[in-house]
Design an enzyme around this catalytic site. Structure first.
Site, PDB file in Angstrom:
ATOM      1  N   ARG A  57      41.308  47.475  34.216  1.00 44.06           N
ATOM      2  CA  ARG A  57      42.326  46.718  33.483  1.00 44.06           C
ATOM      3  C   ARG A  57      42.433  45.268  33.943  1.00 44.06           C
ATOM      4  NH1 ARG A  57      46.610  51.519  34.450  1.00 44.06           N
ATOM      5  NH2 ARG A  57      45.038  51.989  36.021  1.00 44.06           N
ATOM      6  N   GLY A 115      52.510  57.701  35.663  1.00 47.62           N
ATOM      7  CA  GLY A 115      52.730  59.131  35.564  1.00 47.62           C
ATOM      8  C   GLY A 115      54.216  59.412  35.768  1.00 47.62           C
ATOM      9  N   ASN A 171      55.879  58.403  39.099  1.00 46.87           N
ATOM     10  CA  ASN A 171      55.136  58.749  40.308  1.00 46.87           C
ATOM     11  C   ASN A 171      54.604  57.451  40.907  1.00 46.87           C
ATOM     12  OD1 ASN A 171      53.259  59.704  42.189  1.00 46.87           O
ATOM     13  ND2 ASN A 171      51.695  60.085  40.615  1.00 46.87           N
ATOM     14  N   ARG A 189      30.155 -10.179  61.523  1.00 49.05           N
ATOM     15  CA  ARG A 189      30.087 -10.654  60.128  1.00 49.05           C
ATOM     16  C   ARG A 189      29.713 -12.129  60.185  1.00 49.05           C
ATOM     17  NH1 ARG A 189      35.192 -13.384  60.347  1.00 49.05           N
ATOM     18  NH2 ARG A 189      36.892 -12.058  61.107  1.00 49.05           N
ATOM     19  N   TYR A 224      27.283   9.737  59.423  1.00 46.79           N
ATOM     20  CA  TYR A 224      26.159  10.508  58.871  1.00 46.79           C
ATOM     21  C   TYR A 224      25.024   9.559  58.534  1.00 46.79           C
ATOM     22  CZ  TYR A 224      23.937  14.010  55.821  1.00 46.79           C
ATOM     23  OH  TYR A 224      23.075  14.911  55.248  1.00 46.79           O
TER      24      TYR A 224
HETATM   25  C1  UD1 Z   1      48.046  56.680  39.347  1.00 51.48           C
HETATM   26  C2  UD1 Z   1      48.682  58.054  39.115  1.00 51.48           C
HETATM   27  C3  UD1 Z   1      49.986  57.855  38.333  1.00 51.48           C
HETATM   28  C4  UD1 Z   1      50.913  56.936  39.103  1.00 51.48           C
HETATM   29  C5  UD1 Z   1      50.215  55.625  39.431  1.00 51.48           C
HETATM   30  C6  UD1 Z   1      51.088  54.849  40.394  1.00 51.48           C
HETATM   31  C7  UD1 Z   1      46.803  59.621  38.916  1.00 51.48           C
HETATM   32  C8  UD1 Z   1      46.003  60.443  37.990  1.00 51.48           C
HETATM   33  N1  UD1 Z   1      47.762  58.880  38.365  1.00 51.48           N
HETATM   34  O1  UD1 Z   1      47.744  56.141  38.081  1.00 51.48           O
HETATM   35  O2  UD1 Z   1      50.620  59.102  38.157  1.00 51.48           O
HETATM   36  O3  UD1 Z   1      52.085  56.688  38.336  1.00 51.48           O
HETATM   37  O4  UD1 Z   1      48.946  55.846  40.082  1.00 51.48           O
HETATM   38  O5  UD1 Z   1      50.564  53.568  40.678  1.00 51.48           O
HETATM   39  O6  UD1 Z   1      46.592  59.664  40.113  1.00 51.48           O
HETATM   40  N2  UD1 Z   1      41.039  55.501  42.813  1.00 51.48           N
HETATM   41  C9  UD1 Z   1      40.014  55.987  43.591  1.00 51.48           C
HETATM   42  N3  UD1 Z   1      39.051  56.755  42.994  1.00 51.48           N
HETATM   43  C10 UD1 Z   1      39.077  57.062  41.683  1.00 51.48           C
HETATM   44  C11 UD1 Z   1      40.149  56.574  40.896  1.00 51.48           C
HETATM   45  C12 UD1 Z   1      41.117  55.806  41.503  1.00 51.48           C
HETATM   46  O7  UD1 Z   1      39.948  55.727  44.792  1.00 51.48           O
HETATM   47  O8  UD1 Z   1      38.167  57.759  41.229  1.00 51.48           O
HETATM   48  C13 UD1 Z   1      42.073  54.664  43.470  1.00 51.48           C
HETATM   49  C14 UD1 Z   1      42.193  53.296  42.813  1.00 51.48           C
HETATM   50  O9  UD1 Z   1      41.341  52.351  43.453  1.00 51.48           O
HETATM   51  C15 UD1 Z   1      43.661  52.983  43.010  1.00 51.48           C
HETATM   52  C16 UD1 Z   1      44.326  54.321  43.076  1.00 51.48           C
HETATM   53  O10 UD1 Z   1      43.314  55.276  43.322  1.00 51.48           O
HETATM   54  O11 UD1 Z   1      43.874  52.262  44.214  1.00 51.48           O
HETATM   55  C17 UD1 Z   1      45.057  54.678  41.790  1.00 51.48           C
HETATM   56  O12 UD1 Z   1      44.143  54.676  40.723  1.00 51.48           O
HETATM   57  P1  UD1 Z   1      44.509  54.071  39.299  1.00 51.48           P
HETATM   58  O13 UD1 Z   1      43.347  54.234  38.420  1.00 51.48           O
HETATM   59  O14 UD1 Z   1      45.080  52.721  39.445  1.00 51.48           O
HETATM   60  O15 UD1 Z   1      45.643  55.109  38.856  1.00 51.48           O
HETATM   61  P2  UD1 Z   1      46.834  54.855  37.839  1.00 51.48           P
HETATM   62  O16 UD1 Z   1      46.320  54.935  36.465  1.00 51.48           O
HETATM   63  O17 UD1 Z   1      47.569  53.644  38.225  1.00 51.48           O
HETATM   64 CA    CA Z   2      47.236  52.007  39.668  1.00 51.00          CA
END
Ligand code: UD1
Ligand code: CA
Length: 472
Positions: free
Chosen positions: A18, A148, A180, A452, A399
């Protein structure tokens, strides 16, 4: 019973689609520091660095090298198949290593950067007190869109039944206000058991960590929700540049408030850009549109006027920075006066009570106590003693097109205006150089150097020329 052990996992493997940016999300900066570094700093206040597991994946090498000094473990999530998949890698990491998994695992998100150590401790303590298998940190923001939602067993109950992602909300769940935060405490054994049951039958086709909540409830285990008490900003995520800039502002305002509480006057603090690592002593005044960045330290009773940008520099007491000064890796001793529009580049050391005036640029320079370079000057690779005056328009020619050379100027020297000092060159104590000189040879102490041609004056020449031209 011995005290239960805790470790922290930080999810930082995602791409950050995003953001529409080449840079991995967790390396974007707010308050002058990468998101992930904020989260690690908070975690380190609660557990030892050796108990922190940072999950990396997208641009893993870049992310690792940006935070390698923090002393945490890294867990690789080579493919990013969701937050549940990220934590599965932690389970695999423990299985493959000889490290005993902790009794409980705190999970933080690398993109929820304002989380405070106090809140991490609060969720840990609540989790233990509730004897829960999972504790979810929640908040009720003005606009819950995108997050979430936490479904409580019934209103007012501490128990939760499920977390439903925005994209998977059923029509009747759309009004659920509680989000969440992406921050959790888990009983490790319960978490690890449920992880294998996750599936990708959801709107995003990912393995959601959030599904562990309903899986645990289905297995008769206790899941509780704790609303964050430190304000909603603390648990907001940074998924877009606009969200990050909102958090950046919140963080900088918190820094400004901290400094004001310590006796620093900040006019129009919302216009100032101050990194969280900056220190300023009492009775210093910051005017609007000042930037203080990195590890900058400013002493007391200073005045920093508008449009000055100070980075990784140390400023003493009673220093005045007039408008528009730019400092990078410089030190400025007590009582010095700079600007307007002075540019101090790295390794500039300005002595006590010294003056560096309009449009003066310095680099690798020591300017002694009480010395002055007030107008239109470039001083590079030079050591200048105390009580010395550098005239307007003086240039150190440091320089030669290949190498840099040193200029050494003693105490109480007077360098005439518009001199070019061709380095390497040394000018002794108390010497004077005439205005307009090109100094190529050393000048011994106490001498006058004129380099000079002498002036020739032709009396009446100008008048004669004028009348000659008028006749024709
Ligand atoms: C997630 C939560 C959502 C919550 C929100 C809060 C899930 C499915 N959803 O959504 O309920 O409200 O955070 O901010 O967990 N990441 C990994 N590996 C992956 C995917 C993500 O390490 O495969 C890490 C990302 O780098 C990030 C964090 O996990 O730091 C959250 O991932 P992101 O995709 O931002 O989740 P949200 O859609 O924000
Ligand atoms: Ca997030």
């Amino acid at each position: 019973m011995s005290t239960p052990t805790f470790a922290v996992a930080i999810m930082a493997a995602g791409k950050g689609t995003r953001l529409k940016s080449k840079r991995p999300k967790v390396l974007h900066e707010i308050g002058g520091k990468a998101l992930l570094l904020h989260v690690i700093a908070a975690a380190k206040q609660v557990v030892r660095p050796g108990d922190i597991y940072v999950i990396v994946g997208h641009e893993a090498d870049k992310v690792k090298s940006a935070v390698s000094a923090e002393g945490t473990h890294f867990v690789l999530q080579a493919e990013q198949r969701g937050t549940g998949h990220a934590i599965q890698q932690v389970k695999a990491f423990f299985a493959a290593s000889d490290i005993t998994p902790p009794d409980h695992l705190l999970v933080l998100s690398g993109d929820v950067p304002l989380i405070r150590p106090e809140t991490i401790t609060a969720i840990r303590d609540f989790h233990l007190a509730q004897d829960a298998s999972m504790t979810i940190l929640t908040a009720v923001p003005e606009d819950p869109t995108g997050y979430g939602r936490v479904i409580r067993r019934e209103p007012g109950s501490s128990e939760a039944l499920a977390i439903v992602e925005q994209k998977d909300l059923k029509p009747e769940q759309r009004d659920t206000p509680e989000i969440n935060s992406g921050i959790y405490a888990f009983r490790t054994a319960s978490l690890f058991t449920q992880l294998d049951k996750l599936n990708a039958n959801n709107a995003q086709g990912e393995l959601y960590l959030t599904d562990v909540a309903s899986l645990l409830v289905g297995s008769g285990e206790k899941v509780v929700a704790l609303e964050a008490t430190g304000g909603v900003d603390e648990v907001l995520g940074a998924n877009t540049i606009a969200e990050m800039m909102y958090l950046d502002e919140a963080m900088r305002m918190a820094t400004a408030r901290r400094l004001m509480a310590q006796g620093v006057t900040i006019f129009r603090p919302e216009t100032c850009v101050i990194d969280s690592s900056v220190q300023v002593a009492a009775d210093t005044v910051l005017e609007p549109f000042v930037q203080l960045l990195g590890n900058t330290v400013v002493g007391g009773d200073c005045r920093i006027r508008s449009y000055s940008v100070v980075q990784n520099s140390t400023i003493g007491e009673r220093v005045i920075l007039r408008n528009g000064c730019i400092l990078d890796q410089a030190t400025v001793a007590n009582g010095a006066i700079l600007g307007p529009y002075a540019h101090l580049r790295p390794e500039s050391h300005i002595g006590e009570g010294a003056h560096v005036g309009n449009f003066v640029e310095t680099k690798k320079v020591t300017l002694g106590k009480g010395s002055k370079a007030n107008h239109l000057t470039y001083l590079g690779d030079a050591v200048i003693g105390s009580g010395t005056n550098i005239g307007a328009g003086v240039i150190t020619c440091n320089y030669d097109g290949v190498n840099k050379h040193q200029t050494t100027i003693g105490d109480n020297v007077f360098i005439g205006s518009d001199n070019a000092l061709v380095a390497p060159v040394t000018i002794g104590d108390g010497a004077i150089t005439a205005a307009g000189s090109i100094i190529t040879d050393n000048v011994p102490a106490g001498s006058l150097a004129i380099a000079r041609s002498r002036q020739e004056t032709k009396p009446g020449w100008a008048d004669e020329r004028r009348s000659r031209l008028k006749k024709n």
